[in-house]
Design a protein around this motif. Structure first.
Motif, PDB file in Angstrom:
ATOM      1  N   ARG A   1      36.409 -15.122  -7.542  1.00 14.93           N
ATOM      2  CA  ARG A   1      36.866 -13.731  -7.730  1.00 14.93           C
ATOM      3  C   ARG A   1      37.585 -13.246  -6.478  1.00 14.93           C
ATOM      4  NH1 ARG A   1      31.058 -13.031  -9.743  1.00 14.93           N
ATOM      5  NH2 ARG A   1      30.738 -13.131  -7.523  1.00 14.93           N
ATOM      6  N   VAL A   2      38.662 -12.489  -6.666  1.00 22.62           N
ATOM      7  CA  VAL A   2      39.362 -11.881  -5.530  1.00 22.62           C
ATOM      8  C   VAL A   2      38.441 -10.815  -4.948  1.00 22.62           C
ATOM      9  CG1 VAL A   2      41.346 -10.503  -4.797  1.00 22.62           C
ATOM     10  CG2 VAL A   2      41.650 -12.309  -6.496  1.00 22.62           C
ATOM     11  N   VAL A   3      38.144 -10.927  -3.636  1.00 24.18           N
ATOM     12  CA  VAL A   3      37.238  -9.970  -2.997  1.00 24.18           C
ATOM     13  C   VAL A   3      37.914  -9.143  -1.913  1.00 24.18           C
ATOM     14  CG1 VAL A   3      35.123 -11.230  -3.570  1.00 24.18           C
ATOM     15  CG2 VAL A   3      36.323 -11.743  -1.428  1.00 24.18           C
ATOM     16  N   ALA A   4      39.075  -9.593  -1.420  1.00 19.22           N
ATOM     17  CA  ALA A   4      39.781  -8.823  -0.389  1.00 19.22           C
ATOM     18  C   ALA A   4      41.223  -9.320  -0.300  1.00 19.22           C
ATOM     19  CB  ALA A   4      39.090  -8.967   0.967  1.00 19.22           C
TER      20      ALA A   4
ATOM     21  N   PHE B   1      39.073 -15.121  -1.832  1.00 21.14           N
ATOM     22  CA  PHE B   1      38.262 -15.305  -3.038  1.00 21.14           C
ATOM     23  C   PHE B   1      36.839 -15.654  -2.617  1.00 21.14           C
ATOM     24  CE2 PHE B   1      42.591 -16.528  -3.859  1.00 21.14           C
ATOM     25  CZ  PHE B   1      42.885 -16.039  -5.127  1.00 21.14           C
ATOM     26  N   ASP B   2      35.839 -15.217  -3.394  1.00 23.91           N
ATOM     27  CA  ASP B   2      34.462 -15.616  -3.108  1.00 23.91           C
ATOM     28  C   ASP B   2      34.204 -16.981  -3.736  1.00 23.91           C
ATOM     29  OD1 ASP B   2      34.044 -15.148  -5.830  1.00 23.91           O
ATOM     30  OD2 ASP B   2      32.732 -13.429  -5.530  1.00 23.91           O
TER      31      ASP B   2
ATOM     32  N   SER C   1      28.804 -14.298   0.116  1.00 24.56           N
ATOM     33  CA  SER C   1      29.277 -15.495  -0.563  1.00 24.56           C
ATOM     34  C   SER C   1      28.989 -16.703   0.331  1.00 24.56           C
ATOM     35  CB  SER C   1      30.779 -15.388  -0.838  1.00 24.56           C
ATOM     36  OG  SER C   1      31.224 -16.501  -1.590  1.00 24.56           O
ATOM     37  N   ALA C   2      28.563 -17.795  -0.267  1.00 17.77           N
ATOM     38  CA  ALA C   2      28.269 -18.998   0.512  1.00 17.77           C
ATOM     39  C   ALA C   2      29.530 -19.553   1.160  1.00 17.77           C
ATOM     40  CB  ALA C   2      27.634 -20.057  -0.384  1.00 17.77           C
ATOM     41  N   SER C   3      30.663 -19.351   0.506  1.00 15.10           N
ATOM     42  CA  SER C   3      31.938 -19.806   1.039  1.00 15.10           C
ATOM     43  C   SER C   3      33.041 -18.912   0.486  1.00 15.10           C
ATOM     44  CB  SER C   3      32.199 -21.265   0.648  1.00 15.10           C
ATOM     45  OG  SER C   3      32.302 -21.372  -0.759  1.00 15.10           O
ATOM     46  N   TYR C   4      34.235 -19.104   1.015  1.00 17.85           N
ATOM     47  CA  TYR C   4      35.395 -18.322   0.584  1.00 17.85           C
ATOM     48  C   TYR C   4      36.583 -19.260   0.450  1.00 17.85           C
ATOM     49  CZ  TYR C   4      32.537 -14.394   2.029  1.00 17.85           C
ATOM     50  OH  TYR C   4      31.509 -13.497   2.155  1.00 17.85           O
TER      51      TYR C   4
END
Length: 167
Positions: A104-107, A99-100, A135-138
């Motif tokens: 949001r799911v990004v991968a 998630f970003d 994204s600043a973090s995940y």
């Protein structure tokens, strides 16, 4: 109490100030609406700018998030392994969701095969391709378990280590 019509109500006491005309009374609420609308636009634009700045730069290229998941194992065990009990969903192919910073799911990806390490931990490799930069973090979710937060830098440099059932 019987209802009275507007015509039957007593007139309001006079304050000595002439009542505003109907056209002035109609403009006053519209003026307030314009102020509220402008305030809303300014606040909304500020919120979008803040979210954009916190999410990092969209110009960063996609990368492969690399790391490992460590699960408590059996003392003295060796060879291949899989999770058991509350970690029974962890085995080769278990889902990994990235998630970003906005949630949001990004991968998505999956775990590699687990192997006991020298500390009798069942260790699964993680490699999720195509994680968008910026994204600043995940946050990373392994199987059905909670999310683990990771910085952008740690995500890019193999710094993901998720410990489950370990203290």
């Amino acid at each position: 109490m019987p209802e009275e019509s507007l015509a039957e109500r007593p007139a309001a006491p006079s304050t000595g100030v002439p009542a505003p005309s109907a056209s002035v009374r109609r403009l006053r609420p519209r003026g307030h609406r314009a102020v509220w609308l402008a305030s809303g636009i300014v606040i909304g634009a500020g919120a979008v700018a803040l979210a954009w700045s916190l999410s990092g730069s969209a110009d960063e290229p996609a990368f492969t998030l690399v790391g490992q998941v460590q699960v408590a194992g059996d003392p003295g065990a060796s060879g291949s392994c899989a999770g058991d009990h509350e970690y029974g969903d962890l085995d080769k192919g278990a889902p990994v969701t990235v998630f970003d910073s906005a949630g949001r799911v990004v991968a998505t990806g999956s775990l590699g095969g687990g192997v006991y390490d020298t500390f009798a931990r069942c260790v699964f490799p993680v490699a999720v391709r195509g994680v968008p930069g910026g994204s600043a973090s995940y946050s990373v979710q392994i199987g059905l378990h909670g999310k683990t937060e990771i910085t952008n830098e740690a995500a890019r440099t193999g710094g993901l280590v998720v410990k489950l059932g370990l203290h």
